[in-house]
Design an enzyme around this catalytic site. Structure first.
Site, PDB file in Angstrom:
ATOM      1  N   HIS A  24      76.637  36.219  70.747  1.00  0.00           N
ATOM      2  CA  HIS A  24      76.812  35.784  72.120  1.00  0.00           C
ATOM      3  C   HIS A  24      77.430  34.370  71.917  1.00  0.00           C
ATOM      4  CE1 HIS A  24      72.915  33.889  71.864  1.00  0.00           C
ATOM      5  NE2 HIS A  24      72.287  35.054  72.124  1.00  0.00           N
ATOM      6  N   HIS A  78      59.240  39.112  71.866  1.00  0.00           N
ATOM      7  CA  HIS A  78      60.518  38.598  72.539  1.00  0.00           C
ATOM      8  C   HIS A  78      61.486  39.792  72.868  1.00  0.00           C
ATOM      9  CE1 HIS A  78      64.069  36.322  73.676  1.00  0.00           C
ATOM     10  NE2 HIS A  78      64.757  36.425  72.586  1.00  0.00           N
ATOM     11  N   GLU A  80      64.733  39.705  74.159  1.00  0.00           N
ATOM     12  CA  GLU A  80      66.140  39.842  73.871  1.00  0.00           C
ATOM     13  C   GLU A  80      66.492  41.150  72.933  1.00  0.00           C
ATOM     14  OE1 GLU A  80      68.297  36.323  72.588  1.00  0.00           O
ATOM     15  OE2 GLU A  80      70.160  37.000  73.359  1.00  0.00           O
ATOM     16  N   ASP A  82      68.297  41.869  70.660  1.00  0.00           N
ATOM     17  CA  ASP A  82      68.355  42.100  68.991  1.00  0.00           C
ATOM     18  C   ASP A  82      66.944  42.322  68.428  1.00  0.00           C
ATOM     19  OD1 ASP A  82      68.057  39.216  70.074  1.00  0.00           O
ATOM     20  OD2 ASP A  82      68.259  38.593  68.360  1.00  0.00           O
ATOM     21  N   HIS A 145      63.351  30.702  73.293  1.00  0.00           N
ATOM     22  CA  HIS A 145      64.301  30.235  74.324  1.00  0.00           C
ATOM     23  C   HIS A 145      64.518  31.278  75.458  1.00  0.00           C
ATOM     24  CE1 HIS A 145      67.657  33.296  72.849  1.00  0.00           C
ATOM     25  NE2 HIS A 145      66.761  33.554  72.430  1.00  0.00           N
ATOM     26  N   ASP A 164      62.388  34.365  67.093  1.00  0.00           N
ATOM     27  CA  ASP A 164      63.408  33.392  66.934  1.00  0.00           C
ATOM     28  C   ASP A 164      63.257  31.981  66.319  1.00  0.00           C
ATOM     29  OD1 ASP A 164      65.395  35.119  67.759  1.00  0.00           O
ATOM     30  OD2 ASP A 164      65.058  34.512  69.860  1.00  0.00           O
ATOM     31  N   TYR A 192      70.986  27.237  63.258  1.00  0.00           N
ATOM     32  CA  TYR A 192      70.558  28.288  64.453  1.00  0.00           C
ATOM     33  C   TYR A 192      69.738  27.658  65.494  1.00  0.00           C
ATOM     34  CZ  TYR A 192      67.696  32.087  66.146  1.00  0.00           C
ATOM     35  OH  TYR A 192      67.187  32.907  66.966  1.00  0.00           O
ATOM     36  N   HIS A 225      64.768  36.458  62.143  1.00  0.00           N
ATOM     37  CA  HIS A 225      66.047  36.073  61.677  1.00  0.00           C
ATOM     38  C   HIS A 225      66.064  35.566  60.263  1.00  0.00           C
ATOM     39  CE1 HIS A 225      67.953  37.524  65.376  1.00  0.00           C
ATOM     40  NE2 HIS A 225      67.525  36.719  65.912  1.00  0.00           N
TER      41      HIS A 225
END
Ligand code: FEO
Length: 393
Positions: A24, A78, A80, A82, A145, A164, A192, A225
């Site tokens: 993104h 989370h 999101e 991914d 986030h 994250d 990151y 990650h």
């Protein structure tokens, strides 16, 4: 395709996305990983999912350890995609599993997927769930986030599953930081932070304080990650850097970002660079013709001074400058001292758009500087004085 044990009965079941080059808007030349974990206990628990197109690898690693019909919980730190992209597939394979998430996580799951029939256990900071010999203790980290962001701590193993937080977009055959060049891993962690978490410094600071208040003793941080930080030294290093980045301090450096059409803006960027060098201020210079926006942002963590130079095109910001300032504005670095400069052919004033962004971000500024066509030596001298004025602020 097997799971990898990272602590006794705790397994990495994640996937590596070697080929992803863009996340993104964030350029990821080294790919990334979507780390997910499995805890083998009386109540078998999965921690997070993975991006949808690598679901088969996550499933194969889970199946290498347990049967899906025996899974009791799936913790969703989370939503999101991914990390949640394959949750619907996991829920089809383990419909009996209860999802552990927070209120915002439940709302986000319902907004993304058909969640009919899913069962939930809703948690908040301070709550814990025993799954046998392990305890799952939760700490919500809203807006670090996303509103739903959360971390899970396992006190028996002093293990923080941080999602994250503390991550890096870095695919490698290693699983642990110790198996990769440390400085390179830290650079990825910094990148990151700068490209994902920069706007959320106060939330990061709050999360670090909450972890302190809860008395979390952390020996391993397993993010969603990149590589796993293991041992007090590595954990201390990344926590210290997060404290530094989150508090909005800097190292007094200068960062110059510019683009150029016929060399006028480049000439002025060179002058600015020389002024900083002569003053003994560490300085970096990035031309957007050859640098990607996300390569530049880590320097903003170290920078006190920001100087952005624009060549006017069709009475507008140059497109790469416009893209950069839009990206930077969203990441909202704090406490900078800034100068906007540029060149134009027949209509001045475009650099005021950059100045307006500086002001919106609450930065200290000096008056913008623009020159028509090619700056001559007297103009370059005036520009030099403007940069010196900036340094004196
Ligand atoms: Fe890695 Fe916010 O997702």
């Amino acid at each position: 395709m097997n799971a990898v044990e990272i602590k006794k009965d705790i397994f990495w079941t994640g996937v590596k996305d070697w080929n992803i080059k863009e996340f993104h808007g964030y350029t990821t030349p080294h790919g990334t990983t979507y780390n997910a974990y499995l805890i083998k206990d009386e109540k078998i628990t999965l921690i997070d999912g993975v991006k949808h197109y690598l679901s088969h690898e996550n499933i194969a690693r889970i199946k290498s350890i347990v049967d899906f019909s025996n899974i009791s919980y799936i913790v969703i730190n989370h939503v999101e995609m991914d990390h949640s992209g394959n949750i619907p597939e996991l829920m089809k394979l383990a419909p009996q599993a209860k999802i552990i998430t927070n209120n915002a996580g439940k709302l986000a799951l319902e907004a993304h997927f058909d969640t009919t029939g899913w069962q939930y256990e809703i948690v908040k900071t301070g709550d814990s769930v025993s799954i046998g010999k392990h305890t799952l203790a939760f700490m919500t980290t809203p807006m670090l986030h996303w509103p739903d962001s959360m971390m899970t701590y396992i006190p028996e193993e002093k293990l923080l599953l941080s999602n994250d937080g503390f991550g890096q977009h870095y695919a490698s055959d290693a699983l642990f930081v110790k198996d990769a060049p440390f400085d390179s891993v830290m650079e990825h962690a910094k990148s990151y932070y700068a490209n994902i978490l920069f706007p959320f410094g106060s939330q990061a600071e709050k999360a670090l304080n909450t972890a302190g208040d809860l008395g979390l003793d952390i020996e391993m941080i397993a993010p969603s990650h990149g590589l796993i930080w293991n041992g007090k030294e590595e954990v201390g290093a990344i926590l210290n850097n997060y404290c530094k980045w989150a508090c909005g301090g800097n190292e007094g450096k200068a960062v110059i970002v510019y683009d150029t059409m016929w060399g006028a803006t480049a000439t002025m960027a060179d002058v600015a660079m020389a002024v900083f060098q002569d003053a003994g201020i560490p300085v970096v210079k990035h031309c957007l013709a050859v640098k990607d926006v996300s390569e530049i942002m880590p320097d903003f963590l170290d920078a006190k001074y920001v100087v952005i130079g624009n060549p006017t095109l069709n009475n507008q910001l140059f497109p790469r400058i416009a893209a950069f300032v839009t990206y930077m504005r969203g990441l909202a670095p704090k406490n900078k001292t800034a100068l906007a400069f540029g060149s134009y052919g027949w209509k001045a004033g475009v650099v005021k758009q950059i100045q307006a962004i500086y002001e919106e971000l609450g930065w200290q500024t000096v008056e913008p500087f623009e020159e028509k066509y090619t700056p001559k030596s007297d103009v370059l001298e005036k520009f030099r004085q403007r940069v010196e004025e900036l340094i004196k602020l």
